[in-house]
Design a protein around this motif. Structure first.
Motif, PDB file in Angstrom:
ATOM      1  N   LEU A 264       0.829  -1.201   0.000  1.00 18.94           N
ATOM      2  CA  LEU A 264       0.000   0.000   0.000  1.00 18.94           C
ATOM      3  C   LEU A 264       0.862   1.248   0.000  1.00 18.94           C
ATOM      4  N   LEU A 265       1.850   1.262   0.887  1.00 20.51           N
ATOM      5  CA  LEU A 265       2.688   2.458   1.015  1.00 20.51           C
ATOM      6  C   LEU A 265       3.558   2.650  -0.221  1.00 20.51           C
ATOM      7  N   ARG A 266       4.012   1.555  -0.818  1.00 14.79           N
ATOM      8  CA  ARG A 266       4.822   1.677  -2.054  1.00 14.79           C
ATOM      9  C   ARG A 266       4.000   2.351  -3.150  1.00 14.79           C
ATOM     10  N   GLU A 267       2.734   1.936  -3.244  1.00 10.89           N
ATOM     11  CA  GLU A 267       1.861   2.553  -4.253  1.00 10.89           C
ATOM     12  C   GLU A 267       1.673   4.032  -3.965  1.00 10.89           C
ATOM     13  N   ARG A 268       1.362   4.334  -2.706  1.00 11.18           N
ATOM     14  CA  ARG A 268       1.064   5.715  -2.349  1.00 11.18           C
ATOM     15  C   ARG A 268       2.290   6.610  -2.480  1.00 11.18           C
ATOM     16  N   ARG A 269       3.474   6.075  -2.310  1.00  5.31           N
ATOM     17  CA  ARG A 269       4.694   6.892  -2.374  1.00  5.31           C
ATOM     18  C   ARG A 269       5.359   6.787  -3.745  1.00  5.31           C
ATOM     19  N   ASN A 270       4.631   6.142  -4.686  1.00 11.05           N
ATOM     20  CA  ASN A 270       5.102   6.050  -6.066  1.00 11.05           C
ATOM     21  C   ASN A 270       6.497   5.455  -6.182  1.00 11.05           C
ATOM     22  N   ILE A 271       6.689   4.331  -5.582  1.00 14.32           N
ATOM     23  CA  ILE A 271       7.997   3.687  -5.662  1.00 14.32           C
ATOM     24  C   ILE A 271       7.971   2.698  -6.815  1.00 14.32           C
ATOM     25  N   GLY A 272       8.910   2.847  -7.755  1.00  9.80           N
ATOM     26  CA  GLY A 272       8.965   1.971  -8.927  1.00  9.80           C
ATOM     27  C   GLY A 272       9.291   0.542  -8.531  1.00  9.80           C
ATOM     28  N   GLU A 273       9.033  -0.365  -9.450  1.00  6.85           N
ATOM     29  CA  GLU A 273       9.162  -1.788  -9.139  1.00  6.85           C
ATOM     30  C   GLU A 273      10.574  -2.179  -8.705  1.00  6.85           C
ATOM     31  N   ASN A 274      11.573  -1.513  -9.329  1.00  2.60           N
ATOM     32  CA  ASN A 274      12.955  -1.891  -9.018  1.00  2.60           C
ATOM     33  C   ASN A 274      13.590  -1.035  -7.929  1.00  2.60           C
ATOM     34  N   GLU A 275      12.828  -0.092  -7.438  1.00  6.09           N
ATOM     35  CA  GLU A 275      13.392   0.762  -6.381  1.00  6.09           C
ATOM     36  C   GLU A 275      13.180   0.136  -5.016  1.00  6.09           C
ATOM     37  N   GLU A 276      14.022   0.554  -4.104  1.00  9.39           N
ATOM     38  CA  GLU A 276      13.858   0.047  -2.731  1.00  9.39           C
ATOM     39  C   GLU A 276      12.841   0.889  -1.987  1.00  9.39           C
ATOM     40  N   ASP A 277      12.300   0.305  -0.919  1.00  4.16           N
ATOM     41  CA  ASP A 277      11.368   1.062  -0.082  1.00  4.16           C
ATOM     42  C   ASP A 277      12.088   2.269   0.493  1.00  4.16           C
ATOM     43  N   ASP A 278      11.375   3.427   0.592  1.00  2.00           N
ATOM     44  CA  ASP A 278      11.977   4.561   1.306  1.00  2.00           C
ATOM     45  C   ASP A 278      11.312   4.704   2.665  1.00  2.00           C
ATOM     46  N   PHE A 279      10.839   3.604   3.167  1.00  2.00           N
ATOM     47  CA  PHE A 279      10.246   3.575   4.511  1.00  2.00           C
ATOM     48  C   PHE A 279      10.525   2.185   5.076  1.00  2.00           C
ATOM     49  N   ARG A 280      10.217   2.039   6.330  1.00  2.00           N
ATOM     50  CA  ARG A 280      10.535   0.767   6.956  1.00  2.00           C
ATOM     51  C   ARG A 280       9.356   0.327   7.804  1.00  2.00           C
ATOM     52  N   VAL A 281       8.980  -0.931   7.655  1.00  2.00           N
ATOM     53  CA  VAL A 281       7.919  -1.487   8.502  1.00  2.00           C
ATOM     54  C   VAL A 281       8.570  -2.512   9.439  1.00  2.00           C
ATOM     55  N   MET A 282       8.494  -2.210  10.718  1.00  2.00           N
ATOM     56  CA  MET A 282       9.076  -3.143  11.698  1.00  2.00           C
ATOM     57  C   MET A 282       7.934  -3.716  12.519  1.00  2.00           C
ATOM     58  N   ASP A 283       8.046  -5.005  12.833  1.00  2.00           N
ATOM     59  CA  ASP A 283       7.080  -5.487  13.818  1.00  2.00           C
ATOM     60  C   ASP A 283       7.807  -5.730  15.132  1.00  2.00           C
ATOM     61  N   THR A 284       7.039  -5.753  16.211  1.00  2.00           N
ATOM     62  CA  THR A 284       7.667  -5.833  17.532  1.00  2.00           C
ATOM     63  C   THR A 284       8.476  -7.102  17.698  1.00  2.00           C
ATOM     64  N   ARG A 285       8.008  -8.167  17.023  1.00  2.00           N
ATOM     65  CA  ARG A 285       8.730  -9.429  17.131  1.00  2.00           C
ATOM     66  C   ARG A 285      10.151  -9.268  16.580  1.00  2.00           C
ATOM     67  N   GLN A 286      10.193  -8.534  15.467  1.00  2.00           N
ATOM     68  CA  GLN A 286      11.488  -8.301  14.818  1.00  2.00           C
ATOM     69  C   GLN A 286      12.397  -7.452  15.708  1.00  2.00           C
ATOM     70  N   ILE A 287      11.791  -6.413  16.296  1.00  2.00           N
ATOM     71  CA  ILE A 287      12.573  -5.565  17.213  1.00  2.00           C
ATOM     72  C   ILE A 287      13.066  -6.409  18.372  1.00  2.00           C
ATOM     73  N   ALA A 288      12.152  -7.246  18.864  1.00  2.00           N
ATOM     74  CA  ALA A 288      12.518  -8.109  19.986  1.00  2.00           C
ATOM     75  C   ALA A 288      13.693  -8.992  19.617  1.00  2.00           C
ATOM     76  N   GLU A 289      13.627  -9.551  18.416  1.00  2.00           N
ATOM     77  CA  GLU A 289      14.715 -10.438  17.998  1.00  2.00           C
ATOM     78  C   GLU A 289      16.030  -9.689  17.888  1.00  2.00           C
ATOM     79  N   THR A 290      15.946  -8.488  17.299  1.00  2.00           N
ATOM     80  CA  THR A 290      17.162  -7.687  17.151  1.00  2.00           C
ATOM     81  C   THR A 290      17.779  -7.395  18.509  1.00  2.00           C
TER      82      THR A 290
END
Lengths: 234, 400
Positions: free
Chosen positions: B240-266
């Motif tokens: 959803l965010l990639r569409e809204r921020r007009n990110i092309g197919e080959n471009e990387e995300d310019d945002f980050r989605v973290m879940d708490t589990r991932q933070i916990a693991e880190t």
């Protein structure tokens, strides 16, 4: 017990090292010692008298030859059997005393009894009695560091005779002592020989000390040079 | 034979008191260090994971830029429309909390305190696992109109009001006055080590209008409905965010989605590495302790060899001498190990209390370091003795 002599050495040799560096300390010793005797082994240093003593005491093994102790071929015994022979029949007194450091006189004397598995009450009593016999009553709880050389050697004698061994082996027992202490030590050893029937084998280079013995064997260059009796005196 | 040998071993220990104490000391220090380090590390790991679960599970945090935290300035912030879109299209979202943060000084009477002002909605409290100690959260009108009301954290209360009840009072933030309508229950340190209670929460509009002066949103916290797959929601949100921020197919995300589990693991991964590091340092001290023991034993090898010679001459069997030395070594190293464990338990409990982390008894490390210490004692106490006991008695006696 058989009618075999207490100790019979036949053709005993001992060689240290190998090849060119080999040193033959004993070059064929034949010797018979009867029970109850008091034998002094004399000779210049390097004559092999101490080597012979160590073999007699089962502390070392001969290169060749046969050693019979009360008819048992010692050279055929295992390490453990020789340890048991020492435990039950032999007592040692060394020139350097060889007491356990920082250990009381009483505990030093008790040591052979512990290995014999004596119960503690009998052990204490025997050790105290042995210390009393060598004139160290009241010194039971002193460690070797707190005793004079003469006293240390008396502890060593008490340790050697506390098990009533068949043979007492003494290697230069007076070597580190002054004349007065030497005479006292020799007096004790003679007394145990005379009163308790303990056979004594003693290495010494001092004729004064050899005079206490009944039989004097002189070693020269790894062989028996002379073997004579002192007469019935002493 | 065993009883007599035990007696001889104990006599030997008493006789060589200094040597015995040094041996024990080497083991005590090594064992205590290892156990204390690992126990504290475990406590720290547990405390971090506790803090993470206090953040609330099944949370997704969305922030601009590729890195979480500072350093994400390059990427554009989110807009209100993004938040609306997430709310509309992400059916599995239980709550969507847009957050704007700004550091500001809060003033009450003569006291002032610099804190972080977070602008958000009521979803913020639910997603962040915040509970109210007193007062209330925002009303719909207050949120919509951007009224000057706030809910404050425990640290801010303490700094501005002391023990007083702040609800109903007015504090001043920058140029405007703001009514305190609620007080948050204390949460303590965050997993990152910052004070979570050092916060003032206001309606999103209020902060945007009066503090930041822009419509930007710094980050969005999405709580996922019970039972929904976090990974699926995360993928949906990213798309959803990639569409809204007009990110092309080959471009990387310019945002980050973290879940708490991932933070916990880190984070638990980090503390686990630290625990291992501490354990390794402590293991070195155990090793140094072992080398100390080795030195003591080797220095005394001459005396011991002569002693063994005396015992053999007196008629001790080789195995009796060895058993004695083995018992001696085992008694000393076990004693050292036990003292070390006791010391470590005391030190761990005390230090854990001081550091505010839980004390967790770890049977594995206790057993392991105990066995290691026993092994050191046995190896260095027993093997030199074994060599000596294998000698001819006369050679042992004459050992120089």
């Amino acid at each position: 017990m058989s009618d075999a002599p207490l100790i019979r050495l036949s053709g005993i040799t001992k060689t240290y090292g190998r090849g060119q560096a080999a040193l033959q300390a004993l070059k064929g010793i034949d010797l018979v010692v009867e029970a109850g005797d008091f034998v002094a082994i004399m000779g210049p240093s390097g004559s092999g008298k101490s080597t012979a003593m160590n073999i007699l005491g089962c502390l070392d093994t001969p290169t060749r030859g046969s050693y019979e102790f009360q008819g048992v071929r010692v050279e055929q015994l295992s390490r453990n059997q020789r340890a048991l022979l020492r435990r039950h029949y032999l007592g040692f007194v060394f020139q350097g005393f060889n007491l356990l450091a920082r250990t009381t006189a009483l505990e030093n004397v008790e040591l052979p009894l512990i290995y014999r598995g004596e119960p503690s009450a009998a052990r204490h009593a025997a050790a105290r009695a042995a210390l009393a016999q060598v004139g160290l009553q009241g010194w039971e709880h002193h460690s070797p560091g707190e005793l004079s050389g003469g006293q240390q050697q008396r502890v060593a004698i008490a340790r050697a005779i506390v098990t009533r061994p068949a043979v007492l082996l003494a290697d230069e027992p007076t070597g580190n002592l002054d004349t007065r202490n030497s005479q006292e030590i020799m007096g004790l050893i003679s007394a145990f020989n005379r009163d308790n029937g303990i056979t004594v084998l003693m290495v010494t280079h001092e004729p004064d000390m050899a005079a206490y013995a009944r039989r004097v064997i002189r070693f020269v260059d790894g062989r028996v040079d002379s073997d004579r009796r002192n007469g019935e005196a002493a | 034979m065993l009883w007599n040998t035990l007696l001889l071993a104990l006599r030997a220990i008493r006789r060589n008191l200094m040597r015995s104490i040094l041996t024990i000391l080497g083991i005590v220090i090594g064992v205590a260090a290892v156990i204390t380090m690992v126990t504290l590390g475990n406590g720290a790991t547990r405390s971090v994971s506790d803090q993470i679960s206090s953040m609330g599970s099944n949370l997704l945090m969305v922030a601009p830029g590729q890195r979480f935290g500072p350093g994400s300035e390059g990427a554009p912030n989110f807009k209100s429309a993004d938040v609306e879109a997430i709310r509309d299209q992400l059916t599995a979202a239980a709550g969507v909390a847009p957050v704007v943060s700004k550091t500001a000084t809060a003033v009450y009477q003569a006291r002032n305190w610099s804190t972080v002002v977070n602008g958000s909605t009521n979803d913020y409290f639910q997603a962040g696992n915040w509970e109210l100690a007193s007062g209330r959260s925002f009303s719909e009108t207050e949120e919509r109109a951007g009224k000057a009301v706030c809910v404050i954290g425990e640290t801010v209360r303490e700094k501005l009001f002391g023990r007083q009840n702040p609800v109903g009072s007015e504090i001043r933030i920058k140029q405007f006055a703001c009514e305190v309508i609620g007080l948050l229950k204390a949460k303590g340190q965050s997993a990152m080590g910052s004070d979570q209670d050092d916060t003032v929460v206001m309606p999103l509009r209020t902060v945007q209008r009066r503090l930041t002066g822009s419509q930007d949103i710094n980050r969005v916290t999405v709580s996922v409905k019970e039972g929904a797959s976090i990974d699926a929601v995360k993928a949906q949100l990213t798309q959803l965010l990639r569409e809204r921020r007009n990110i092309g197919e080959n471009e990387e995300d310019d945002f980050r989605v973290m879940d708490t589990r991932q933070i916990a693991e880190t984070l638990t991964g980090t503390t686990r590495i630290l625990t291992m590091l501490l354990g390794a340092v402590a293991a070195v001290s155990l090793l140094v302790g072992g080398i100390g023991i080795m030195n003591i034993m080797l220095v005394s090898v001459t005396e011991r060899t002569r002693e063994i010679g005396i015992r053999l001459a007196i008629g001790a069997l080789e195995r009796e001498v060895l058993l004695q030395f083995l018992i001696e070594a085992v008694v000393l190293s076990s004693l050292g190990g036990l003292i070390g464990i006791a010391l470590a338990t005391g030190a761990s409990i005390a230090l854990a209390g001081m550091m505010g982390i839980p004390y967790l008894f770890d049977p594995g490390i206790n057993l392991l370091s105990f066995l290691f210490s026993a092994a050191i004692g046995v190896i260095f106490g027993y093997f030199p003795a074994r060599r000596a006991a294998g000698l001819n008695p006369i050679d042992a006696l004459r050992h120089e």
